[in-house]
Motif scaffolding. Sequence first.
Motif, PDB file in Angstrom:
ATOM      1  N   ARG A  19      46.919  20.846 -27.765  1.00  0.00           N
ATOM      2  CA  ARG A  19      47.746  20.595 -26.575  1.00  0.00           C
ATOM      3  C   ARG A  19      46.927  21.003 -25.359  1.00  0.00           C
ATOM      4  O   ARG A  19      46.520  22.169 -25.242  1.00  0.00           O
ATOM      5  CB  ARG A  19      49.044  21.398 -26.600  1.00  0.00           C
ATOM      6  N   PHE A  20      46.675  20.056 -24.475  1.00  0.00           N
ATOM      7  CA  PHE A  20      45.843  20.311 -23.298  1.00  0.00           C
ATOM      8  C   PHE A  20      46.371  21.529 -22.542  1.00  0.00           C
ATOM      9  O   PHE A  20      47.558  21.661 -22.301  1.00  0.00           O
ATOM     10  CB  PHE A  20      45.822  19.088 -22.378  1.00  0.00           C
ATOM     11  N   GLY A  21      45.425  22.408 -22.165  1.00  0.00           N
ATOM     12  CA  GLY A  21      45.776  23.609 -21.420  1.00  0.00           C
ATOM     13  C   GLY A  21      46.168  24.783 -22.300  1.00  0.00           C
ATOM     14  O   GLY A  21      46.415  25.873 -21.807  1.00  0.00           O
ATOM     15  N   LYS A  22      46.235  24.561 -23.599  1.00  0.00           N
ATOM     16  CA  LYS A  22      46.581  25.623 -24.547  1.00  0.00           C
ATOM     17  C   LYS A  22      45.421  25.762 -25.528  1.00  0.00           C
ATOM     18  O   LYS A  22      45.421  25.153 -26.602  1.00  0.00           O
ATOM     19  CB  LYS A  22      47.887  25.302 -25.268  1.00  0.00           C
ATOM     20  N   PRO A  23      44.412  26.582 -25.163  1.00  0.00           N
ATOM     21  CA  PRO A  23      43.166  26.650 -25.932  1.00  0.00           C
ATOM     22  C   PRO A  23      43.315  27.018 -27.403  1.00  0.00           C
ATOM     23  O   PRO A  23      42.496  26.625 -28.221  1.00  0.00           O
ATOM     24  CB  PRO A  23      42.328  27.693 -25.196  1.00  0.00           C
TER      25      PRO A  23
END
Length: 181
Positions: free
Chosen positions: A163-167
């Motif tokens: 999920r983009f932004g959730k490394p």
Amino acid sequence: LAAAAEAKLSGAKRVVVLEKMPLPGGNSKINGGILAVPGNPVQKAKGIQDSAAKLAEDIIREGQGYNNPEKVKFLAEHALDTYWWCEKELGVRWVKDKIGQEGGHSVPRHAYTINGSGSEIVNAELRTLEKMGVKPRLRCFMERIVRDSDGRVKGLVVREGYRFGKPDSGKRKAILARRAV
């Protein structure tokens, strides 16, 4: 996407395309759909004198030391081949009577996609890959390249379901490279 298509055209049996976002193409899909191409058909029709060397000079001058001159030279020398590859191999449609000159270019040399967007190129790449049996793995973030003790690339560590932004999102997985990354 272009590298994946060329790998398949060169005989690669298994080609994998990783895309960290939920849709393929990223910024390439939403750009203005222009390509700097010295010697393109519209330039020739309008009598505009240009060359790969002139394009390279423009890029190096405007990059003010941020560019690798050898890579710039290679890019400039292959721009016309890229234009024709996009048209002939992928089916990209160009505006046949329009030429542009963006900032920093010494002559008009920009070819325009028919829809004024990079989506013309990206969608053509995706259609080509689909015909070849290659489907991008969406939401698959490449976390790191795995190398052996000699520095040779052996594979990748990815996060599937990213999920983009959730490394830390997604499931960590290793992908072994058989020939190349």
